[in-house]
Design an enzyme around this catalytic site. Sequence first.
Site, mmCIF file in Angstrom:
data_model
loop_
_atom_site.group_PDB
_atom_site.id
_atom_site.type_symbol
_atom_site.label_atom_id
_atom_site.label_comp_id
_atom_site.label_asym_id
_atom_site.label_seq_id
_atom_site.Cartn_x
_atom_site.Cartn_y
_atom_site.Cartn_z
ATOM 1 N N GLY A 14 0.787 -1.234 0.000
ATOM 2 C CA GLY A 14 0.000 0.000 0.000
ATOM 3 C C GLY A 14 0.819 1.283 0.000
ATOM 4 N N LEU A 93 -3.355 -6.733 -7.882
ATOM 5 C CA LEU A 93 -2.859 -7.761 -8.802
ATOM 6 C C LEU A 93 -3.949 -8.550 -9.517
ATOM 7 C CD1 LEU A 93 0.125 -9.110 -6.664
ATOM 8 C CD2 LEU A 93 0.137 -7.357 -8.449
ATOM 9 N N LEU A 95 -7.171 -9.057 -12.079
ATOM 10 C CA LEU A 95 -7.833 -8.492 -13.253
ATOM 11 C C LEU A 95 -9.281 -8.162 -12.900
ATOM 12 C CD1 LEU A 95 -7.143 -7.926 -16.215
ATOM 13 C CD2 LEU A 95 -8.111 -10.147 -16.788
ATOM 14 N N ASN A 108 -4.483 2.952 -13.305
ATOM 15 C CA ASN A 108 -3.544 1.947 -12.826
ATOM 16 C C ASN A 108 -2.131 2.480 -12.996
ATOM 17 O OD1 ASN A 108 -2.667 -0.655 -11.886
ATOM 18 N ND2 ASN A 108 -2.119 -1.174 -13.992
ATOM 19 N N HIS A 110 1.983 1.201 -13.314
ATOM 20 C CA HIS A 110 2.789 0.018 -13.635
ATOM 21 C C HIS A 110 4.260 0.426 -13.636
ATOM 22 C CE1 HIS A 110 3.539 -3.953 -15.285
ATOM 23 N NE2 HIS A 110 4.400 -3.384 -16.114
ATOM 24 N N ASP A 151 -2.579 -3.989 -18.151
ATOM 25 C CA ASP A 151 -1.584 -3.010 -18.593
ATOM 26 C C ASP A 151 -1.806 -2.477 -20.003
ATOM 27 O OD1 ASP A 151 -0.345 -3.423 -16.144
ATOM 28 O OD2 ASP A 151 0.819 -5.094 -16.910
ATOM 29 N N GLU A 180 7.141 6.972 -9.423
ATOM 30 C CA GLU A 180 5.716 6.677 -9.254
ATOM 31 C C GLU A 180 5.057 7.653 -8.284
ATOM 32 O OE1 GLU A 180 4.742 2.581 -8.334
ATOM 33 O OE2 GLU A 180 6.462 1.861 -9.465
#
Length: 208
Positions: A14, A93, A95, A108, A110, A151, A180
């Site tokens: 987190g 993680l 879908l 999202n 990545h 992704d 990020e």
Amino acid sequence: AGLAKVAVLISGAGRSMANLHQYMVQGDLPAQIVLVLSSREGVKGLDRAESAHLPSAVVERGAYGDDVAEYSKAVFDAVRDVGAEWVCLAGFLSLLDIPDDYAGRVLNIHPSLLPAFGGPGMYGMKVHEAVLAHGCKVSGCTVHLADATYDTGPILVQHACPVLDRDTPETLAKRVFGLECHAYPEALAACLDGRVQREGRKATLTSL
């Protein structure tokens, strides 16, 4: 206009959720986290949410077997219940099928420069190991609007950094996570401000 309501979905530590929350607390993002939802029990991200007095819930991925549709429904029901307008996947993680009412509202992040090193099974250290194994000279992170596959979806923000000869997956991960921490708030801010123009695969961010 009030603060936008955001649900953050996690599967682990987190850290990205905590970073977004920090931006909100500082007044640098006009939003509030109304739910931290984890796909697993007992992860550090839930402790972080509790420390920050953020409401949290667990919708256990394992309880739904291979049923992506049922799992997605349970997740988005929880998100809807708290009135969240935006959903940020932060190391989540699993879908998800994104329902129509959240289309274009799920972000999202990545840890690579997509479309390189994305897709099923590419997450966390596996991404950085692959980047190093390929001898890449640059890496970075990507924030994109999520769609129904891993992704893909229109790219909002990418930040890049050099890959150094002496890098290990851990040192590269640390450098990319530093990126990020800026990229995700930047992308979310653009969405909240209505500064994202979409044309097919392409998303353009206009400046303030």
